[in-house]
Design a protein around this motif. Structure first.
Motif, PDB file in Angstrom:
ATOM      1  N   VAL A 167       0.829  -1.311   0.054  1.00  0.00           N
ATOM      2  CA  VAL A 167       0.066   0.006  -0.112  1.00  0.00           C
ATOM      3  C   VAL A 167       0.777   1.117   0.026  1.00  0.00           C
ATOM      4  CG1 VAL A 167      -1.679   1.418   1.285  1.00  0.00           C
ATOM      5  CG2 VAL A 167      -1.681  -1.287   1.122  1.00  0.00           C
ATOM      6  N   PHE A 168       1.820   1.241   1.003  1.00  0.00           N
ATOM      7  CA  PHE A 168       2.813   2.357   0.899  1.00  0.00           C
ATOM      8  C   PHE A 168       3.788   2.515  -0.516  1.00  0.00           C
ATOM      9  CE2 PHE A 168       2.389   1.978   5.388  1.00  0.00           C
ATOM     10  CZ  PHE A 168       1.983   3.002   5.901  1.00  0.00           C
ATOM     11  N   ALA A 169       3.917   1.430  -0.777  1.00  0.00           N
ATOM     12  CA  ALA A 169       4.724   1.308  -2.060  1.00  0.00           C
ATOM     13  C   ALA A 169       3.721   1.929  -3.431  1.00  0.00           C
ATOM     14  CB  ALA A 169       5.112  -0.185  -2.676  1.00  0.00           C
ATOM     15  N   ILE A 170       2.550   1.858  -3.341  1.00  0.00           N
ATOM     16  CA  ILE A 170       1.579   2.183  -4.303  1.00  0.00           C
ATOM     17  C   ILE A 170       1.625   3.719  -4.149  1.00  0.00           C
ATOM     18  CG2 ILE A 170      -0.880   2.192  -5.143  1.00  0.00           C
ATOM     19  CD1 ILE A 170      -1.026  -0.718  -4.555  1.00  0.00           C
ATOM     20  N   LYS A 171       1.531   4.036  -2.829  1.00  0.00           N
ATOM     21  CA  LYS A 171       1.414   5.532  -2.617  1.00  0.00           C
ATOM     22  C   LYS A 171       2.719   6.231  -2.843  1.00  0.00           C
ATOM     23  CE  LYS A 171      -0.264   6.720   1.284  1.00  0.00           C
ATOM     24  NZ  LYS A 171      -0.312   6.705   2.813  1.00  0.00           N
ATOM     25  N   LYS A 172       3.743   5.405  -3.229  1.00  0.00           N
ATOM     26  CA  LYS A 172       5.000   5.955  -3.524  1.00  0.00           C
ATOM     27  C   LYS A 172       5.505   6.609  -2.183  1.00  0.00           C
ATOM     28  CE  LYS A 172       4.573   6.586  -8.366  1.00  0.00           C
ATOM     29  NZ  LYS A 172       4.741   7.304  -9.652  1.00  0.00           N
ATOM     30  N   SER A 173       5.220   6.214  -0.863  1.00  0.00           N
ATOM     31  CA  SER A 173       5.465   6.750   0.205  1.00  0.00           C
ATOM     32  C   SER A 173       6.911   6.375   0.663  1.00  0.00           C
ATOM     33  CB  SER A 173       4.605   6.349   1.340  1.00  0.00           C
ATOM     34  OG  SER A 173       5.170   6.891   2.466  1.00  0.00           O
ATOM     35  N   LYS A 174       7.825   6.963   1.299  1.00  0.00           N
ATOM     36  CA  LYS A 174       9.145   6.728   1.682  1.00  0.00           C
ATOM     37  C   LYS A 174       9.097   5.735   2.763  1.00  0.00           C
ATOM     38  CE  LYS A 174      11.795  10.724  -0.110  1.00  0.00           C
ATOM     39  NZ  LYS A 174      12.517  11.895   0.221  1.00  0.00           N
ATOM     40  N   THR A 175       7.770   5.514   3.376  1.00  0.00           N
ATOM     41  CA  THR A 175       7.849   4.731   4.492  1.00  0.00           C
ATOM     42  C   THR A 175       7.989   3.251   3.901  1.00  0.00           C
ATOM     43  OG1 THR A 175       6.103   5.987   5.689  1.00  0.00           O
ATOM     44  CG2 THR A 175       5.957   3.533   5.965  1.00  0.00           C
ATOM     45  N   THR A 176       7.931   3.115   2.692  1.00  0.00           N
ATOM     46  CA  THR A 176       8.497   1.685   2.225  1.00  0.00           C
ATOM     47  C   THR A 176       9.840   1.421   2.322  1.00  0.00           C
ATOM     48  OG1 THR A 176       6.690   2.119   0.480  1.00  0.00           O
ATOM     49  CG2 THR A 176       8.128   0.395   0.095  1.00  0.00           C
ATOM     50  N   ILE A 177      10.637   2.109   2.030  1.00  0.00           N
ATOM     51  CA  ILE A 177      12.292   1.954   1.935  1.00  0.00           C
ATOM     52  C   ILE A 177      12.462   2.188   3.509  1.00  0.00           C
ATOM     53  CG2 ILE A 177      12.610   4.529   1.764  1.00  0.00           C
ATOM     54  CD1 ILE A 177      14.709   1.228   0.528  1.00  0.00           C
ATOM     55  N   TRP A 178      12.024   2.716   4.443  1.00  0.00           N
ATOM     56  CA  TRP A 178      12.224   2.828   5.534  1.00  0.00           C
ATOM     57  C   TRP A 178      11.987   1.420   6.450  1.00  0.00           C
ATOM     58  CZ3 TRP A 178      16.073   5.684   7.103  1.00  0.00           C
ATOM     59  CH2 TRP A 178      16.347   6.767   6.453  1.00  0.00           C
ATOM     60  N   THR A 179      10.895   1.025   5.936  1.00  0.00           N
ATOM     61  CA  THR A 179      10.270  -0.244   6.450  1.00  0.00           C
ATOM     62  C   THR A 179      11.266  -1.392   6.215  1.00  0.00           C
ATOM     63  OG1 THR A 179       8.023   0.566   6.444  1.00  0.00           O
ATOM     64  CG2 THR A 179       8.539  -1.946   6.752  1.00  0.00           C
ATOM     65  N   ILE A 180      11.552  -1.243   4.935  1.00  0.00           N
ATOM     66  CA  ILE A 180      12.534  -2.497   4.605  1.00  0.00           C
ATOM     67  C   ILE A 180      13.846  -2.512   5.159  1.00  0.00           C
ATOM     68  CG2 ILE A 180      13.853  -3.462   2.642  1.00  0.00           C
ATOM     69  CD1 ILE A 180      11.525  -2.327   0.682  1.00  0.00           C
ATOM     70  N   LEU A 181      14.552  -1.109   5.222  1.00  0.00           N
ATOM     71  CA  LEU A 181      15.808  -0.725   6.141  1.00  0.00           C
ATOM     72  C   LEU A 181      15.554  -1.290   7.330  1.00  0.00           C
ATOM     73  CD1 LEU A 181      16.880   2.508   4.501  1.00  0.00           C
ATOM     74  CD2 LEU A 181      17.862   0.291   3.950  1.00  0.00           C
ATOM     75  N   GLY A 182      14.300  -0.820   8.012  1.00  0.00           N
ATOM     76  CA  GLY A 182      14.271  -1.322   9.509  1.00  0.00           C
ATOM     77  C   GLY A 182      14.031  -2.470   9.624  1.00  0.00           C
ATOM     78  N   VAL A 183      13.640  -3.678   8.619  1.00  0.00           N
ATOM     79  CA  VAL A 183      13.471  -4.966   8.772  1.00  0.00           C
ATOM     80  C   VAL A 183      14.904  -5.591   8.869  1.00  0.00           C
ATOM     81  CG1 VAL A 183      12.786  -7.180   7.854  1.00  0.00           C
ATOM     82  CG2 VAL A 183      11.027  -5.071   8.034  1.00  0.00           C
ATOM     83  N   VAL A 184      15.533  -4.975   7.853  1.00  0.00           N
ATOM     84  CA  VAL A 184      17.085  -5.452   7.854  1.00  0.00           C
ATOM     85  C   VAL A 184      17.795  -5.145   8.916  1.00  0.00           C
ATOM     86  CG1 VAL A 184      19.299  -5.385   6.423  1.00  0.00           C
ATOM     87  CG2 VAL A 184      17.049  -5.242   5.251  1.00  0.00           C
ATOM     88  N   PHE A 185      17.771  -3.959   9.426  1.00  0.00           N
ATOM     89  CA  PHE A 185      18.498  -3.455  10.463  1.00  0.00           C
ATOM     90  C   PHE A 185      18.153  -4.110  11.796  1.00  0.00           C
ATOM     91  CE2 PHE A 185      18.878  -0.580  14.264  1.00  0.00           C
ATOM     92  CZ  PHE A 185      20.380  -0.261  14.277  1.00  0.00           C
ATOM     93  N   PHE A 186      16.810  -4.424  12.064  1.00  0.00           N
ATOM     94  CA  PHE A 186      16.428  -4.900  13.383  1.00  0.00           C
ATOM     95  C   PHE A 186      16.628  -6.388  13.217  1.00  0.00           C
ATOM     96  CE2 PHE A 186      12.955  -1.605  13.682  1.00  0.00           C
ATOM     97  CZ  PHE A 186      13.839  -0.793  14.247  1.00  0.00           C
ATOM     98  N   SER A 187      16.490  -7.152  12.194  1.00  0.00           N
ATOM     99  CA  SER A 187      16.763  -8.482  12.062  1.00  0.00           C
ATOM    100  C   SER A 187      18.301  -8.733  12.246  1.00  0.00           C
ATOM    101  CB  SER A 187      16.517  -8.999  10.449  1.00  0.00           C
ATOM    102  OG  SER A 187      15.218  -8.877  10.163  1.00  0.00           O
ATOM    103  N   VAL A 188      19.488  -7.757  11.674  1.00  0.00           N
ATOM    104  CA  VAL A 188      20.860  -8.156  12.125  1.00  0.00           C
ATOM    105  C   VAL A 188      20.895  -8.158  13.656  1.00  0.00           C
ATOM    106  CG1 VAL A 188      22.913  -7.049  11.880  1.00  0.00           C
ATOM    107  CG2 VAL A 188      21.535  -7.145   9.881  1.00  0.00           C
ATOM    108  N   LEU A 189      20.119  -6.923  14.265  1.00  0.00           N
ATOM    109  CA  LEU A 189      20.349  -6.733  15.876  1.00  0.00           C
ATOM    110  C   LEU A 189      19.927  -8.114  16.522  1.00  0.00           C
ATOM    111  CD1 LEU A 189      19.291  -3.126  16.463  1.00  0.00           C
ATOM    112  CD2 LEU A 189      21.682  -4.183  16.274  1.00  0.00           C
ATOM    113  N   ILE A 190      18.458  -8.626  15.855  1.00  0.00           N
ATOM    114  CA  ILE A 190      18.140  -9.810  16.597  1.00  0.00           C
ATOM    115  C   ILE A 190      18.889 -11.014  16.485  1.00  0.00           C
ATOM    116  CG2 ILE A 190      16.097 -11.388  16.661  1.00  0.00           C
ATOM    117  CD1 ILE A 190      14.437  -8.726  15.844  1.00  0.00           C
TER     118      ILE A 190
END
Length: 228
Positions: free
Chosen positions: A190-213
């Motif tokens: 949904v955020f991707a369709i809206k072209k919201s930057k929340t999309t990229i920050w979510t992906i980066l967040g998943v990667v970052f948090f996954s590394v920490l976990i």
């Protein structure tokens, strides 16, 4: 008809509130029921230094739960980050932890009503009713000690922060929701369709948090999870 409905909204609100209190909040405060033990036992074992990968062995997990005075609990099919949900409560006894969690969820409910009103500009009654009308879903959240009310608040915050152009915060919250429960990932397109930057920050967040976990609990837990 609309005037009649408007007139009886406060009565409906009181009735629903009493039902939720009677069937959900009070028994949830007094008893330890599933699903709460699943989160609590995993957090307790992790806090004591146990290997998270072992938690997917149902027999082992049940035995550890029994040792804590909990008749039944399971960790499968929860993702490894689930061990962090009840970590702040792991030093308390199961019943005390459940009571704290129940009180916390009442506060989450209040915060959710405030947020819905802020987003929609509805009245307090309408903002509360929309939550109370979820009925058994809300009752079960309190009675069973589930995580879904917290997750709902997270998703509303994601929407609000995205609308307020706080894309980093929205992405970080959505990423945390995805790691705990996979369902929030449906909002990413949904955020991707809206072209919201929340999309990229979510992906980066998943990667970052996954590394920490992975660093915190090890790779074995994830390999065991995917094998299971």
């Amino acid at each position: 008809m609309q005037k009649i409905l408007q007139k009886y909204k406060p009565i409906l609100l009181v009735i629903l509130g009493l039902v939720i209190l009677w069937k959900g909040i009070i028994p949830g405060f007094l008893h330890v029921n599933s699903d709460f033990p699943n989160y609590y036992v995993s957090a307790k074992l992790y806090a004591e230094g146990n290997e998270v990968g072992q938690f997917y062995d149902s027999q082992y997990f049940i035995e550890e739960a029994n040792a804590l005075g909990i008749p039944y609990a399971k960790f499968t099919p929860f993702p490894p980050p689930t061990v962090f949900i009840m970590l702040p409560l792991s030093s308390f006894s199961p019943l005390v932890a459940k009571r704290i969690w129940t009180i916390f969820n009442v506060l989450v409910l209040v915060a959710l009503v405030f947020l819905i009103r802020k987003i929609t500009q509805w009245t307090w009654i309408n903002s509360t009713l929309i939550i109370f009308l979820s009925g058994f879903a809300l009752i079960n959240n309190f009675f069973l000690g589930q995580f879904y009310l917290v997750l709902t608040l997270i998703l509303f915050l994601v929407y609000y922060l995205d609308a307020q152009r706080h894309k980093i915060g929205a992405g970080a919250l959505l990423a945390s929701g995805i790691l705990f429960k996979y369902l929030p990932i449906i909002y990413l397109p949904v955020f991707a369709i809206k072209k919201s930057k929340t999309t990229i920050w979510t992906i980066l967040g998943v990667v970052f948090f996954s590394v920490l976990i992975v660093y915190a609990i090890g790779e074995t837990a994830f390999s065991t999870f995917f094998d299971e």
